[in-house]
Design a protein around this motif. Structure first.
Motif, PDB file in Angstrom:
ATOM      1  N   LYS A 486       0.987  -2.069  11.987  1.00  0.00           N
ATOM      2  CA  LYS A 486       2.181  -2.449  11.239  1.00  0.00           C
ATOM      3  C   LYS A 486       1.762  -3.458  10.179  1.00  0.00           C
ATOM      4  N   PHE A 487       1.991  -3.100   8.885  1.00  0.00           N
ATOM      5  CA  PHE A 487       1.606  -3.969   7.770  1.00  0.00           C
ATOM      6  C   PHE A 487       2.734  -3.975   6.764  1.00  0.00           C
ATOM      7  N   ASP A 488       3.212  -5.168   6.390  1.00  0.00           N
ATOM      8  CA  ASP A 488       4.340  -5.263   5.469  1.00  0.00           C
ATOM      9  C   ASP A 488       4.153  -6.448   4.532  1.00  0.00           C
ATOM     10  N   VAL A 489       4.009  -6.150   3.231  1.00  0.00           N
ATOM     11  CA  VAL A 489       3.932  -7.193   2.208  1.00  0.00           C
ATOM     12  C   VAL A 489       5.012  -6.959   1.153  1.00  0.00           C
ATOM     13  N   SER A 490       6.060  -6.257   1.521  1.00  0.00           N
ATOM     14  CA  SER A 490       7.109  -5.908   0.569  1.00  0.00           C
ATOM     15  C   SER A 490       7.814  -7.152   0.029  1.00  0.00           C
ATOM     16  N   TYR A 491       8.341  -7.019  -1.188  1.00  0.00           N
ATOM     17  CA  TYR A 491       9.124  -8.053  -1.856  1.00  0.00           C
ATOM     18  C   TYR A 491       8.356  -9.364  -2.006  1.00  0.00           C
ATOM     19  N   ASN A 492       7.231  -9.251  -2.704  1.00  0.00           N
ATOM     20  CA  ASN A 492       6.446 -10.390  -3.149  1.00  0.00           C
ATOM     21  C   ASN A 492       6.147 -10.189  -4.633  1.00  0.00           C
ATOM     22  N   ASN A 493       5.146 -10.869  -5.152  1.00  0.00           N
ATOM     23  CA  ASN A 493       4.719 -10.707  -6.548  1.00  0.00           C
ATOM     24  C   ASN A 493       3.278 -10.233  -6.612  1.00  0.00           C
ATOM     25  N   LEU A 494       2.895  -9.374  -5.688  1.00  0.00           N
ATOM     26  CA  LEU A 494       1.517  -8.896  -5.608  1.00  0.00           C
ATOM     27  C   LEU A 494       1.214  -7.920  -6.736  1.00  0.00           C
ATOM     28  N   SER A 495      -0.056  -7.802  -7.067  1.00  0.00           N
ATOM     29  CA  SER A 495      -0.475  -6.930  -8.151  1.00  0.00           C
ATOM     30  C   SER A 495      -1.815  -6.278  -7.811  1.00  0.00           C
ATOM     31  N   GLY A 496      -2.177  -5.276  -8.599  1.00  0.00           N
ATOM     32  CA  GLY A 496      -3.464  -4.621  -8.421  1.00  0.00           C
ATOM     33  C   GLY A 496      -3.395  -3.428  -7.493  1.00  0.00           C
ATOM     34  N   PRO A 497      -4.555  -2.833  -7.238  1.00  0.00           N
ATOM     35  CA  PRO A 497      -4.609  -1.606  -6.428  1.00  0.00           C
ATOM     36  C   PRO A 497      -4.366  -1.884  -4.943  1.00  0.00           C
ATOM     37  N   ILE A 498      -3.713  -0.953  -4.283  1.00  0.00           N
ATOM     38  CA  ILE A 498      -3.460  -1.040  -2.843  1.00  0.00           C
ATOM     39  C   ILE A 498      -4.631  -0.418  -2.088  1.00  0.00           C
ATOM     40  N   PRO A 499      -5.219  -1.103  -1.120  1.00  0.00           N
ATOM     41  CA  PRO A 499      -6.283  -0.490  -0.324  1.00  0.00           C
ATOM     42  C   PRO A 499      -5.786   0.775   0.357  1.00  0.00           C
ATOM     43  N   ASP A 500      -6.615   1.794   0.386  1.00  0.00           N
ATOM     44  CA  ASP A 500      -6.164   3.066   0.977  1.00  0.00           C
ATOM     45  C   ASP A 500      -7.179   3.646   1.952  1.00  0.00           C
ATOM     46  N   LYS A 501      -8.049   2.796   2.485  1.00  0.00           N
ATOM     47  CA  LYS A 501      -9.042   3.266   3.451  1.00  0.00           C
ATOM     48  C   LYS A 501      -8.666   2.813   4.860  1.00  0.00           C
ATOM     49  N   GLU A 502      -9.303   3.457   5.845  1.00  0.00           N
ATOM     50  CA  GLU A 502      -9.116   3.113   7.260  1.00  0.00           C
ATOM     51  C   GLU A 502      -7.632   3.097   7.621  1.00  0.00           C
ATOM     52  N   GLN A 503      -7.165   2.021   8.279  1.00  0.00           N
ATOM     53  CA  GLN A 503      -5.780   1.953   8.725  1.00  0.00           C
ATOM     54  C   GLN A 503      -4.789   1.981   7.563  1.00  0.00           C
ATOM     55  N   PHE A 504      -5.214   1.515   6.401  1.00  0.00           N
ATOM     56  CA  PHE A 504      -4.300   1.438   5.267  1.00  0.00           C
ATOM     57  C   PHE A 504      -3.892   2.809   4.736  1.00  0.00           C
ATOM     58  N   SER A 505      -4.611   3.820   5.132  1.00  0.00           N
ATOM     59  CA  SER A 505      -4.216   5.175   4.726  1.00  0.00           C
ATOM     60  C   SER A 505      -2.982   5.653   5.479  1.00  0.00           C
ATOM     61  N   THR A 506      -2.565   4.915   6.507  1.00  0.00           N
ATOM     62  CA  THR A 506      -1.407   5.323   7.315  1.00  0.00           C
ATOM     63  C   THR A 506      -0.120   4.616   6.910  1.00  0.00           C
ATOM     64  N   PHE A 507      -0.191   3.619   6.013  1.00  0.00           N
ATOM     65  CA  PHE A 507       0.992   2.855   5.627  1.00  0.00           C
ATOM     66  C   PHE A 507       1.656   3.502   4.423  1.00  0.00           C
ATOM     67  N   ASP A 508       2.988   3.605   4.460  1.00  0.00           N
ATOM     68  CA  ASP A 508       3.706   4.277   3.375  1.00  0.00           C
ATOM     69  C   ASP A 508       4.304   3.267   2.386  1.00  0.00           C
ATOM     70  N   GLU A 509       5.134   3.773   1.509  1.00  0.00           N
ATOM     71  CA  GLU A 509       5.704   2.988   0.419  1.00  0.00           C
ATOM     72  C   GLU A 509       6.511   1.799   0.913  1.00  0.00           C
ATOM     73  N   SER A 510       7.126   1.900   2.088  1.00  0.00           N
ATOM     74  CA  SER A 510       7.967   0.815   2.589  1.00  0.00           C
ATOM     75  C   SER A 510       7.181  -0.472   2.824  1.00  0.00           C
ATOM     76  N   SER A 511       5.877  -0.388   2.996  1.00  0.00           N
ATOM     77  CA  SER A 511       5.058  -1.579   3.219  1.00  0.00           C
ATOM     78  C   SER A 511       4.840  -2.377   1.943  1.00  0.00           C
ATOM     79  N   TYR A 512       5.128  -1.757   0.777  1.00  0.00           N
ATOM     80  CA  TYR A 512       4.751  -2.379  -0.497  1.00  0.00           C
ATOM     81  C   TYR A 512       5.899  -2.515  -1.487  1.00  0.00           C
ATOM     82  N   ARG A 513       7.071  -2.006  -1.186  1.00  0.00           N
ATOM     83  CA  ARG A 513       8.150  -1.993  -2.164  1.00  0.00           C
ATOM     84  C   ARG A 513       8.516  -3.417  -2.591  1.00  0.00           C
ATOM     85  N   GLY A 514       9.052  -3.520  -3.825  1.00  0.00           N
ATOM     86  CA  GLY A 514       9.438  -4.830  -4.334  1.00  0.00           C
ATOM     87  C   GLY A 514       8.301  -5.607  -4.963  1.00  0.00           C
TER      88      GLY A 514
END
Length: 580
Positions: A486-514
């Motif tokens: 379970k990984f959630d960084v939604s609704y912050n001011n983050l920028s740049g590319p989202i990691p997409d390897k290993e466990q991060f390949s299983t997280f969907d858009e809801s983890s990053y929205r906002g």
């Protein structure tokens, strides 16, 4: 056929087989000297007795499929019984009045059946030799401690998970040897009687999930052997009495009440307390900072109160802490970096509570102490009635509450500071908590970047940093967190590319929205235009500079005009200058 031809048996154990049919009364008829009969964990379904009395001393038919009512003559036929366990069946009705004949009965377990009705007067009046009585998980109702109770030798009493109602009567006062009392999950009302402070040997008291009101009697200070006190999920209210000490209590559960005022400092001054659960109350003020250096606190749960102020640095003294929940309060300030001092969070090479090393003395009961067997027997473990301390902790992880107990609790570690007003950067030292399983810092005002040291959280399963003011990139090193689900960084001011390897390949858009400036496959946004998004052009910078100069000139002119108008106004008001 073999058993049919046996007539001198004294001990017979047929447990853990696939035997079915009716209770074998012929075994009692053929073996008049039989003392111990175990039929545990089979499929017997019918239970009848003959009219002949028998000298059986120990009977265990638990974990079968027995149905119907107990034979009315049971107390007459088996009146010599010292130990009887008929738990985990489907018996119904009430306990027959003939049980009054079993005046030597020491242990009676009828738990987890379908018994109903009020407490049998014959049982609680005439079975005065009982030291262990378990009626839990049935449908008993009516008054819980009628005045005619006469169980003077009782040490362990379980009446939990029934339908007892009304106020608590004082029929239990005669049970002065009581060590364990569980009346949880009933419909009891009124105040907690002050006479409960009279049980000087009481070690475990559970009254949770009732309708009790008022406050905690100060007489509980007299329970010097009390180790577990659970009065959670009632209607208790008012401020906690400052003189309430509970110095011997190791596990204190007061959650889901309406208790208010300040949290008593005495909870933190002693060293005995291991679990403190005050969730979902009305406590206010600050978290006490007078904390014993030798505290044994393993779980501190203060969620959903009205606590204010900064997180006290004195909490860093809790070096044995494994689970801390301060969420849903009004705490402000920064997160103390020293909060990572807990050795269990960092190392975790030991069990959190060491429950397997703590046998509870109250349950060390052996039926061999209460009758003289004519043979040397190594009895089944079910006769060696150890009481394991039922320590339980609730903690939210992966967006749901989980109840941790037993082996799972021993290895659980979590920190929840969510839904407060915390500010500042996330301390990089939190990355040292290599044994932590759940970390929730969401719904605060935290700023700065996500520490790269979080890649050291090798045991982390749930990481929630959502709804803050974090900026910068998501550290690519976080892909080393192989247990993360379970990984959630939604609704912050983050920028740049989202990691997409290993466990991060299983997280969907809801983890990053906002986060407008994040990009990558999980949110279907290309990173090819990333430099244009993040770096303003030189022309844009020049335009911005030009705008700044124009603003400067206009502000200068406005200031000059304002000064002149003010001077003229002063001259006009002064009568001397008006005459001139």
């Amino acid at each position: 056929k073999f058993l049919r031809h046996q007539f001198n048996l004294k001990y017979l154990d047929l447990s853990h087989n696939k035997l079915a049919g009716n209770f074998p009364t012929w075994l009692l008829e053929n073996n008049t000297k039989l003392e111990v009969l175990y039929l545990i964990n089979n499929s017997f379904s019918g239970f009848q007795l003959t009219g002949a009395q028998h000298g059986l001393l120990s009977l265990d038919i638990s974990k079968n499929s027995f149905t119907g009512e107990l034979p009315q003559n049971m107390g007459i036929v088996l009146q010599k019984l010292v130990y009887m366990n008929i738990s985990k069946n489907s018996f119904e009705g009430n306990i027959p009045s003939s049980i009054a004949k079993m005046q030597g009965l020491r242990f009676l377990d009828v738990s987890t059946n379908n018994f109903a009705g009020e407490l049998s007067q014959s049982l609680v009046t005439n079975c005065f030799s009982l030291i262990w009585l378990d009626l839990s998980n049935n449908n008993f109702d009516g008054q819980i401690f009628p005045n005619y109770m006469n169980l003077t030798q009782l040490q362990l009493l379980y009446l939990d998970n029934n339908h007892f109602s009304g106020k608590i009567k004082d029929g239990l006062l005669r049970s002065t040897e009581l060590m364990v009392l569980d009346i949880s999950n009933n419909r009891l009302s009124g105040h907690i009687p002050s006479w409960m402070g009279n049980f000087s040997y009481l070690q475990i008291l559970s009254m949770s999930k009732n309708l009790l009101e008022g406050n905690i009697p100060v007489q509980f200070n007299d329970l010097l052997d009390l180790e577990i006190l659970n009065i959670s999920e009632n209607n208790l209210s008012g401020s906690m009495i400052s003189t309430l000490n509970l110095s011997s209590v190791e596990h204190l559960y007061l959650q889901n009440n309406a208790l208010g005022g300040s949290i008593p400092n005495t909870f933190f001054r002693g060293s005995a307390l291991e679990t403190l659960d005050l969730r979902d109350n009305n406590f206010s003020g600050r978290i006490p900072h007078q904390i014993n250096e030798h505290s044994n606190l393993r779980a501190l749960l203060l969620r959903a109160n009205y606590l204010q102020g900064p997180i006290p640095h004195q909490l860093c003294r809790l070096r044995k802490l494994g689970i801390m929940d301060l969420s849903h309060n009004r705490l402000y300030g920064s997160i103390p970096a020293c909060i990572t001092n807990s050795l269990f969070w960092k190392v975790g090479n030991e069990s959190l509570y060491q429950l397997d090393e703590e046998g509870a003395d109250v349950g060390n009961v052996d039926i061999r102490d209460y009758y003289n067997s004519t043979v040397q027997l190594r009895l089944d473990e079910s006769d060696l009635r150890w009481l394991v301390k039922q320590v339980e902790v609730n903690f939210m992880t992966k967006n749901r509450y989980e109840s941790y107990k037993g082996v799972i609790l021993e290895h659980m570690a979590g920190l929840d500071l969510s839904s407060n007003e915390l500010t500042g950067n996330i301390p990089s030292e939190i990355g040292d908590l290599q044994n932590i399983h759940g970390l929730n810092l969401s719904y605060n005002f935290l700023s700065g970047s996500i520490p790269e040291s979080f890649s050291n959280l090798k045991m982390i399963e749930s990481l929630d940093l959502s709804h803050n003011k974090l900026n910068g990139q998501i550290p690519p090193q976080l892909t080393e967190l192989h247990s993360l689900s379970k990984f959630d960084v939604s609704y912050n001011n983050l920028s740049g590319p989202i990691p997409d390897k290993e466990q991060f390949s299983t997280f969907d858009e809801s983890s990053y929205r906002g986060n407008l400036h994040l990009c990558g496959p999980p949110i279907n946004k290309s990173c090819t235009n990333l430099p244009k998004l993040l770096e303003p052009s030189s022309k844009g910078a020049e335009d911005e500079s030009a705008v700044d100069m124009v603003a400067f000139y206009w502000s200068f002119v406005a200031s000059y005009v304002t000064l002149m108008l003010g001077l003229l106004a002063i001259l006009w008001i002064n009568p001397y200058w008006r005459r001139l």
